[in-house]
Design a protein around this motif. Structure first.
Motif, PDB file in Angstrom:
ATOM      1  N   LEU A 182       1.307  -1.218  -0.408  1.00  0.00           N
ATOM      2  CA  LEU A 182      -0.046   0.319   0.035  1.00  0.00           C
ATOM      3  C   LEU A 182       0.307   1.663   0.711  1.00  0.00           C
ATOM      4  O   LEU A 182       1.593   0.851   0.666  1.00  0.00           O
ATOM      5  CB  LEU A 182      -0.848   0.104   1.131  1.00  0.00           C
ATOM      6  CG  LEU A 182      -1.770  -1.343   1.258  1.00  0.00           C
ATOM      7  CD1 LEU A 182      -2.220  -1.541   3.007  1.00  0.00           C
ATOM      8  CD2 LEU A 182      -2.941  -0.902   0.740  1.00  0.00           C
ATOM      9  N   GLU A 183       0.034   2.111  -0.532  1.00  0.00           N
ATOM     10  CA  GLU A 183       0.643   3.936  -0.409  1.00  0.00           C
ATOM     11  C   GLU A 183      -0.281   4.840  -0.290  1.00  0.00           C
ATOM     12  O   GLU A 183      -1.141   4.529  -0.226  1.00  0.00           O
ATOM     13  CB  GLU A 183       1.652   3.863  -1.531  1.00  0.00           C
ATOM     14  CG  GLU A 183       1.865   5.473  -1.392  1.00  0.00           C
ATOM     15  CD  GLU A 183       2.910   5.583  -3.254  1.00  0.00           C
ATOM     16  OE1 GLU A 183       2.563   6.338  -3.656  1.00  0.00           O
ATOM     17  OE2 GLU A 183       3.309   4.917  -3.508  1.00  0.00           O
ATOM     18  N   ARG A 184       0.580   6.085   0.812  1.00  0.00           N
ATOM     19  CA  ARG A 184      -0.209   6.390   0.816  1.00  0.00           C
ATOM     20  C   ARG A 184       0.519   8.611   1.879  1.00  0.00           C
ATOM     21  O   ARG A 184       1.282   7.888   2.077  1.00  0.00           O
ATOM     22  CB  ARG A 184      -1.225   6.816   2.159  1.00  0.00           C
ATOM     23  CG  ARG A 184      -1.618   7.614   2.881  1.00  0.00           C
ATOM     24  CD  ARG A 184      -2.448   7.633   4.833  1.00  0.00           C
ATOM     25  NE  ARG A 184      -2.694   6.053   4.659  1.00  0.00           N
ATOM     26  CZ  ARG A 184      -3.516   5.742   5.926  1.00  0.00           C
ATOM     27  NH1 ARG A 184      -2.879   6.060   6.861  1.00  0.00           N
ATOM     28  NH2 ARG A 184      -4.222   4.349   5.581  1.00  0.00           N
ATOM     29  N   GLY A 185       0.601   9.014   0.536  1.00  0.00           N
ATOM     30  CA  GLY A 185       1.415  10.189   0.241  1.00  0.00           C
ATOM     31  C   GLY A 185       2.961   9.427  -0.318  1.00  0.00           C
ATOM     32  O   GLY A 185       2.489   8.899  -1.255  1.00  0.00           O
ATOM     33  N   GLY A 186       3.586   9.620   0.555  1.00  0.00           N
ATOM     34  CA  GLY A 186       5.054   9.331   0.254  1.00  0.00           C
ATOM     35  C   GLY A 186       5.415   7.941   0.987  1.00  0.00           C
ATOM     36  O   GLY A 186       6.337   7.715   1.079  1.00  0.00           O
TER      37      GLY A 186
END
Length: 386
Positions: A182-186
């Protein structure tokens, strides 16, 4: 990789797509289906294709029967016959898989509780079900899904990603684990979730802005049509309705027709053919025909959701806002096989009341909107004299 593995991979994707026919946008279920009256069963997503020839079912059944006589697997024989047929959205289910498929139509499914959509080739979490493994792990709407069990998902169809998330390679996926990148923002991270048997409410109702009621239909499962009619009856008398069909990959066509009955006073909802025989679907009389109505759609609006949208648009009942829909309009029927497995095979296509074909084309909204669709819907409703 063995020859058998090479053969099974396309089958797994087709089957995963079909198993997710009800919840293509829900990263726990599958591609796009519809349940038609009587023996006519489901619609499958796909490109423009002629209806399967009348002998299509016979060829698959014959292959399965010959396998019984030869002492080999009827299901594998049927899979080979399907792979040769050119029917992209045909699928062969084991008895257990087909039971799970039917459960999905009843609103039960195995998964982790993610609703998602594709944006510019990337998979993005659109919503997380409360009380689900995904919610417990802290995953939020807007998070980017990068991988499933180490396999990158960028550029893949949502149906394939769904198949990975469900664990379609196993007969019983509840209780097994799946690792998500997963990725959120940086920030990038991974979560290991345990799949579970879940149920969900596919119709949610909420107030939005001034005198607007949003009725969101995530999928057409059993009872959802009556829920829509109840929501419309209970909405304040002066409220306009936003029917949110974004990410709705279809489900039971009969439920979509019931939902159409909430806004139409009888009349044609769609026509469809089954091996050349023309049939029609009609709304029940008595729907609310005066309340201002906007239908929100996007590229994840498929199958029965497109059927409903096309009916409301063609009959001048709703202004359609959003982006072009997916374009699924093929009709499929089940064929029982000697070992209890079931083959779902394409037999025809449906059309909107004005005769438009949806398959491979989709529906073009009256008002284009790729972002802030709800705000655009609010503007449209104000122009309709809300």
């Amino acid at each position: 990789m063995s020859g058998r593995d090479l053969f099974c991979q396309p089958r797994r994707i087709r089957r995963g797509a079909a198993l997710t026919l009800v919840f293509a946008s829900v990263l726990v279920a599958g591609a796009a289906t519809g349940n038609l009256p009587a023996s006519d069963r489901r619609t499958g997503a796909g490109e423009v294709r002629p209806a399967a020839p009348a002998g299509h079912h016979a060829d698959v059944t014959r292959a399965a029967e010959e396998a019984v006589r030869d002492g080999t697997s009827p299901m594998e024989a049927a899979e080979h016959a399907v792979s040769r047929s050119g029917d992209r959205w045909a699928a062969v289910y084991s008895p257990g898989e087909y039971e799970e498929f039917e459960d999905a139509l009843d609103g039960r499914y195995t998964g982790v509780g993610l609703w998602a959509r594709e944006r510019d080739g990337r998979i993005e979490v659109a919503r997380v079900g409360s009380g689900t493994p995904a919610a417990d792990a802290g995953i939020r709407a807007g998070d980017r899904l990068r991988s499933v069990d180490g396999e990158e998902v960028d550029g893949r169809p949502v149906t394939e990603v769904v198949s990975l998330l469900r664990g379609d390679g196993t007969d019983e996926s509840a209780g097994t684990t799946v690792r998500l990148g997963l990725e959120r923002g940086g920030r990038a991270w991974s979560e290991t979730l345990r799949r579970a048997r879940l149920s969900r409410d596919t119709v949610t109702v909420r107030a939005y802005a001034d005198r607007i009621t949003v009725v969101e239909i995530a999928a057409f499962t059993k009872g959802s049509g009556d829920e829509v009619r109840t929501a419309v009856r209970r909405a304040p008398a002066d409220a306009g309705i936003v029917l949110d069909l974004r990410g709705n990959s279809g489900g039971l066509v009969t439920e979509a027709v019931t939902a159409a009955s909430a806004f139409l006073d009888g009349g044609l909802v769609a026509t469809y053919d089954v091996e050349g025989e023309q049939r029609a679907l009609h709304a029940e009389p008595g729907g609310d025909t005066t309340r201002p109505l906007v239908a929100l759609v996007d590229g994840g609006t498929m199958s029965a959701a497109e059927l409903l949208t096309g009916a409301l648009q063609d009959r001048g009942r709703a202004v359609v806002v959003g982006s072009r829909t997916f374009g699924k309009g093929s009709v499929q029927m089940p064929t029982p096989l000697p070992d209890g497995s079931v083959a779902e095979l394409t037999v025809g296509h449906y059309r909107t009341p004005s005769g438009r074909s949806v398959d491979g084309r989709g529906l073009t909204p009256d008002v284009e909107a790729d972002e802030e669709e709800l705000r655009r819907a609010e503007t449209v409703l104000s122009g309709l004299g809300r």
